[in-house]
Design a protein around this motif. Structure first.
Motif, PDB file in Angstrom:
ATOM      1  N   LEU A  42      -0.654  -0.105  -7.901  1.00  0.00           N
ATOM      2  CA  LEU A  42      -1.964   0.565  -7.723  1.00  0.00           C
ATOM      3  C   LEU A  42      -2.987  -0.180  -8.486  1.00  0.00           C
ATOM      4  N   GLU A  99       3.639   1.689  -1.366  1.00  0.00           N
ATOM      5  CA  GLU A  99       4.381   2.109  -2.404  1.00  0.00           C
ATOM      6  C   GLU A  99       3.406   2.026  -3.624  1.00  0.00           C
ATOM      7  N   ALA A 100       1.851   1.761  -3.302  1.00  0.00           N
ATOM      8  CA  ALA A 100       1.174   1.698  -4.525  1.00  0.00           C
ATOM      9  C   ALA A 100       1.032   3.098  -5.311  1.00  0.00           C
ATOM     10  N   ARG A 101       1.267   4.165  -4.774  1.00  0.00           N
ATOM     11  CA  ARG A 101       1.078   5.487  -5.552  1.00  0.00           C
ATOM     12  C   ARG A 101       2.344   5.470  -6.346  1.00  0.00           C
ATOM     13  N   TYR A 137       0.822  -1.367  -0.075  1.00  0.00           N
ATOM     14  CA  TYR A 137      -0.091  -0.294  -0.127  1.00  0.00           C
ATOM     15  C   TYR A 137       1.044   1.257  -0.011  1.00  0.00           C
TER      16      TYR A 137
END
Lengths: 226, 226, 226, 226
Positions: free
Chosen positions: C143, C135-137, C133
DNA sequence: CATGAATGAGTCTTCATTCAT
DNA sequence: AATGAATGAAGACTCATTCAT
């Protein structure tokens, strides 16, 4: 095993303050030059396939990371090296022509002889050129650079041959300027290759005589007195 | 992007008994040949520094391990490849001379023209030769092989030039056989290099004409009628 | 410092012949699974920023190169790991619903409780999910995968909430299915996060009771007897 | 692609004497703040594993070395960043409670809604929080800070829930304050996570409605009129 | 002979940290 | 304080070679 004749003075670049030496805070341009010269030496000694970034840095007495700092990647270092050699070569023959006076025959001969100038015709540099040639087909960047260098050199040579013919130099067998230039260009390329395999100290004199002989053979009237 | 003219038939190798088919006994030599041809193709396409044993095997549709099985090491594969090309080249010009009749001029011309024989003068092979040249100074094994090939070729060429002169071919400017041979050899080497950078389908015709023109320039009496 | 409760049995994959063990010539799928499980353990222990390919290999008792051999790059290993966890999670709640009978309320509760299933709700896995989560962006691939997983889960949850309401479960304050689902989903996500910071052995019981309490609060008639 | 809603004004810090302007004395704190904000932005954009000191410096328009000058090490920069966010968060909900009047229900609602305050609830900050969560188990310093923040927040929330119950708010199903607080806390954590994956401009309104709905479900008498 | 997974040394590249200016 | 070149350790990736099957 080390070449004896390689450490010719590099061509002067404006941003270099000569007389200061390569201290720790050398300018960006100076460091790049230093690393490129190390690259040339390393390629000549170990071949392109044996080139290590760490070897280049070590020869320049710098930390390995500096190569990436100044050139980002090994590939870009090689591109820069090829550009450096190309420019050096171009300057060499251009300068030779400019200093040869007005006579077409003299200008042509000067251009041919520039290929044997100690500045560009060292065994180290010849080895590097051929290393690049060997990879050219595999690397579009190399191919483009080599082809362009060749094109410019060829155009100039054709022009000079045409001038010699027009000035009454005559050609053996009514050879056209285009063909004469192709052959003469091939001749010097072949002479370079021969130097690559010559044992002992590099000797450019036989090459010069071969050039003179072939110039006289191709343009008998223009070069008969030589 | 792939070369169009590369898949020439490989030269026959003595140890292959063609009358018996490719049985187990022959298989060894066939596999080696197959791998060497793959090596040539891979070097031409990716450069010597980009040569991978896995790539060679893949192109030959074999498992990676087979390369080591047949050649022990990568270095030995390269040595074998160089030997293969050298032998192929030697056979080519020897054969050309042998089939050229007794006249010195014809024999000389045949030897020169052999360099443009479709068997040895493909872009792929030219690229490989230059890849080897570029590494020659770094690899004693390469240097020795290249120098030896050169020496043998040069000796033959000097002999033919001397014969032409002796037969009254005359030289421009009283050029000695040694010098003429050096120049003519350089000429064909340079023509090869030029082909490396030529775009599109490889065209050997201009090279042949250049050779004829220069032969006529160097030996006016022997080649004037050409 | 090592987690005590992590080595749950991985979900069965068809190609695995159970009963043979991980010998040297384990199948491709088995090796990939083994490396992914090592990756999960390493991320949980050292964080995503502390993840080293060598650490993954070492934990799997393999040479470092095997990770690149099986996953090409670290990035692809991470993608595969995320896919593995996503699939495991999806199978878990799907299976829970399928085994819960026909009553909407029971199905809804089963889906919620699946989030606390020991298969997917281990501290190790929770840590990994949050690492992704975080690192998702920064990683479009992450993502997209996370968003898709969320969407599918959310759609199912909305459907079950709607079914409960329709079946007369009633909602507090006439809450719509969409809102109830959003809140319940957030609830379990938050419970996971709480477990991440809980000291000592992980205890899922309080979480289950919280879920039951909130289900009863949101759907009083459907869950009053619990 | 850049977030649209991130550049909220940073919270005032006590050591800054705003009446005197940013003189040399203040500079230190200002620089630290500037670098921490850059760190938050960089983590949100590149992830914790992609965080580079040089990136932080570049965003703050400072030389790389300044980060080490002000924070000694990268680890200390991260600790300071986490402290900064923690303090900011704590001030936010404390302030919300203080301004909510005396009624327990109003104070509870204010505390919940503080999690959706534009000051702390930006996508950038949410991403950073989850980046820290993902590494928490790997870094004792993070774990301690996160756990402590959680504990303080939880204690306050339990107190408010107890007050609401005591004031006759009633709970669904006789839920205890402890359980209600755990669930409500998880609810807002989960809402944050949902915002992380929401596409387009961040929208906090649905989250607020979910909170109101669940408050009404859990404490029907206290929040029925909402 | 043949296969291809496995190994591990060798390189390139990155990046936190230092330090001369 | 500030700069940014320089350092060098750490880690990802490549690939020649080995070897069990």
């Amino acid at each position: 095993m080390r070449d004896e004749d390689e450490d010719v003075a590099p061509l002067p670049i404006s941003s270099e303050r000569s007389g200061r030496g390569l201290d720790r805070t050398a300018s960006r341009e100076v460091r790049r030059r230093q690393l490129i010269e190390s690259t040339v030496a390393e390629i000549a000694e170990n071949g392109l396939s044996g080139l290590k970034i760490s070897g280049v840095a070590q020869r320049a007495k710098l930390a390995t990371g500096m190569v990436n700092f100044h050139f980002v990647s090994k590939a870009q270092l090689l591109d820069a090296t090829l550009d450096y050699l190309s420019e050096e070569y171009r300057l060499c023959w251009r300068h030779a022509i400019d200093n040869a006076g007005a006579a077409p025959a003299a200008r042509l001969r000067a251009m041919m002889m520039a290929d044997l100038d100690p500045q560009v015709c060292t065994r180290r540099r010849i080895a590097v050129w051929h290393a690049f040639y060997g990879e050219a087909r595999a690397r579009p960047a190399f191919l483009a650079r080599c082809a362009q260098r060749e094109a410019e050199h060829h155009a100039e040579l054709v022009g000079l041959c045409a001038a010699v013919i027009e000035a009454g130099g005559g050609t053996a067998m009514e050879m056209a300027a285009e063909r004469a230039a192709s052959g003469l260009s091939a001749l010097t390329d072949g002479i370079w290759l021969g130097l690559l395999f010559s044992p002992g100290r590099i000797d450019r004199e036989p090459g010069r005589q071969t050039i003179d002989s072939f110039l006289a053979a191709v343009f008998p009237r223009a070069f008969s007195g030589k």
